[in-house]
Design a protein around this motif. Structure first.
Motif, short mmCIF file in Angstrom:
data_model
loop_
_atom_site.label_atom_id
_atom_site.label_comp_id
_atom_site.label_asym_id
_atom_site.label_seq_id
_atom_site.Cartn_x
_atom_site.Cartn_y
_atom_site.Cartn_z
N HIS A 58 19.03 78.80 -4.93
CA HIS A 58 18.81 77.46 -5.48
C HIS A 58 20.14 76.93 -6.02
O HIS A 58 21.12 77.68 -6.10
N ALA A 59 20.16 75.67 -6.33
CA ALA A 59 21.37 75.12 -6.93
C ALA A 59 21.67 75.91 -8.20
O ALA A 59 20.76 76.28 -8.95
N PRO A 60 22.94 76.21 -8.44
CA PRO A 60 23.28 77.01 -9.61
C PRO A 60 22.83 76.32 -10.89
O PRO A 60 23.05 75.13 -11.08
N ARG A 61 22.17 77.10 -11.76
CA ARG A 61 21.63 76.55 -13.01
C ARG A 61 22.46 76.93 -14.23
O ARG A 61 22.36 76.29 -15.27
N THR A 62 23.22 77.99 -14.10
CA THR A 62 24.00 78.47 -15.24
C THR A 62 25.47 78.55 -14.85
O THR A 62 25.82 78.53 -13.66
N ASP A 63 26.31 78.69 -15.85
CA ASP A 63 27.74 78.87 -15.57
C ASP A 63 27.98 80.16 -14.79
O ASP A 63 28.85 80.21 -13.91
N THR A 64 27.20 81.20 -15.08
CA THR A 64 27.33 82.46 -14.35
C THR A 64 27.02 82.27 -12.87
O THR A 64 27.71 82.79 -12.00
N GLN A 65 25.97 81.50 -12.56
CA GLN A 65 25.62 81.25 -11.17
C GLN A 65 26.67 80.37 -10.49
O GLN A 65 27.01 80.60 -9.32
N LYS A 66 27.20 79.39 -11.21
CA LYS A 66 28.27 78.56 -10.65
C LYS A 66 29.49 79.41 -10.33
O LYS A 66 30.12 79.25 -9.28
N GLN A 67 29.80 80.34 -11.23
CA GLN A 67 30.94 81.23 -11.01
C GLN A 67 30.68 82.16 -9.83
O GLN A 67 31.57 82.40 -9.02
N ALA A 68 29.46 82.67 -9.69
CA ALA A 68 29.12 83.55 -8.57
C ALA A 68 29.29 82.82 -7.24
O ALA A 68 29.80 83.38 -6.26
N LEU A 69 28.87 81.57 -7.19
CA LEU A 69 29.01 80.77 -5.97
C LEU A 69 30.48 80.55 -5.64
O LEU A 69 30.90 80.67 -4.48
N GLN A 70 31.28 80.26 -6.66
CA GLN A 70 32.72 80.07 -6.44
C GLN A 70 33.38 81.37 -5.99
O GLN A 70 34.23 81.36 -5.10
N GLN A 71 32.98 82.49 -6.58
CA GLN A 71 33.55 83.77 -6.19
C GLN A 71 33.17 84.11 -4.74
O GLN A 71 33.97 84.70 -4.01
N ALA A 72 31.95 83.76 -4.34
CA ALA A 72 31.54 83.98 -2.95
C ALA A 72 32.41 83.18 -2.01
O ALA A 72 32.85 83.68 -0.96
N ARG A 73 32.69 81.93 -2.36
CA ARG A 73 33.55 81.09 -1.52
C ARG A 73 34.94 81.72 -1.39
O ARG A 73 35.47 81.84 -0.29
N VAL A 74 35.51 82.13 -2.51
CA VAL A 74 36.85 82.73 -2.49
C VAL A 74 36.85 84.00 -1.63
O VAL A 74 37.75 84.20 -0.81
N ALA A 75 35.81 84.83 -1.77
CA ALA A 75 35.73 86.07 -0.98
C ALA A 75 35.63 85.76 0.51
O ALA A 75 36.30 86.40 1.33
N LEU A 76 34.79 84.79 0.88
CA LEU A 76 34.63 84.45 2.29
C LEU A 76 35.88 83.78 2.87
O LEU A 76 36.14 83.91 4.07
N GLU A 77 36.63 83.08 2.06
CA GLU A 77 37.85 82.44 2.54
C GLU A 77 38.98 83.45 2.76
O GLU A 77 39.95 83.15 3.44
N ASN A 78 38.84 84.65 2.21
CA ASN A 78 39.86 85.68 2.35
C ASN A 78 39.57 86.52 3.59
O ASN A 78 38.95 87.58 3.54
N ALA A 79 40.01 86.04 4.73
CA ALA A 79 39.72 86.70 6.01
C ALA A 79 40.18 88.15 6.02
O ALA A 79 39.51 89.01 6.61
N ALA A 80 41.27 88.46 5.36
CA ALA A 80 41.78 89.84 5.35
C ALA A 80 40.82 90.79 4.64
O ALA A 80 40.78 91.98 4.96
N ALA A 81 40.04 90.28 3.69
CA ALA A 81 39.04 91.12 3.00
C ALA A 81 37.73 91.17 3.79
O ALA A 81 36.97 92.12 3.68
N VAL A 82 37.47 90.16 4.59
CA VAL A 82 36.24 90.11 5.38
C VAL A 82 36.31 91.09 6.53
O VAL A 82 35.37 91.84 6.81
N VAL A 83 37.44 91.11 7.23
CA VAL A 83 37.58 91.99 8.39
C VAL A 83 39.04 92.45 8.51
O VAL A 83 39.96 91.66 8.28
#
Length: 178
Positions: A58-83
């Motif tokens: 769901h849409a992030p409701r808390t600051d923790t959820q907003k941060q988790a979503l941002q961390q997921a984006r950063v992790a997925l954008e890091n191709a070297a960590a993905v593969v």
């Protein structure tokens, strides 16, 4: 002609992903990874339920959820960590595209209805020696501990193949020349 099997593989992977989307193959803890080689261009596609990455859909409701979503984006954008592609393949990253729901404009109270939200990413590499792509290591399990399985499909110049990757077995061997 060498491009026919790759094009056919691309079509099969596209149909496979379309079938998953239409058939509701949305399973928490399970993601999908595709690899298509077309000459020296190698495209990796990743699709996962958002819950498998951040623990909610769901849409992030808390600051923790907003941060988790941002961390997921950063992790997925890091191709070297993905593969991790073998050095012998001499691959250079060309582009990364990450699509997550609930962008910057999302805020608490919106999008709270029961829904299935997915994350998608695409990585395009140019590889001087694409025949040396195998094996590769998939780092998604380290970045996203909620992932339990990745169903992987590949279409390369030498053939097509499938694999099931798990946290303890995150090395993917692509189809080899016969």
């Amino acid at each position: 002609m060498k491009t026919q099997p790759v094009f056919g593989g691309l079509c099969l992977l596209t149909v496979s992903f379309m079938a998953m989307a239409a058939g509701g193959a949305h399973e928490h803890g399970v993601a999908h990874l595709s690899l298509v080689q077309d000459g020296r261009t190698v495209t990796l596609g990743f699709e996962s339920p958002l819950d498998s990455l951040v623990g909610f859909e769901h849409a992030p409701r808390t600051d923790t959820q907003k941060q988790a979503l941002q961390q997921a984006r950063v992790a997925l954008e890091n191709a070297a960590a993905v593969v991790t592609l073998p050095a012998a393949a001499e691959c250079v990253l060309g582009s990364v595209t990450v699509e997550l729901p609930f962008g910057e404009a999302a805020h608490a109270g919106h999008g709270d209805h029961d829904t299935h939200a997915d994350a998608e990413a695409e990585y395009v590499f140019e590889c001087a020696q694409p025949a040396a792509l195998s094996p590769m290591t998939v780092g998604l399990f380290k970045a996203f501990p909620r992932l339990q399985r990745i169903d992987a499909e590949a279409a390369t110049a030498v053939g097509q193949g499938k694999a099931v990757l798990r946290p303890a077995q995150a090395t993917w061997s692509l189809p080899a020349a016969r």
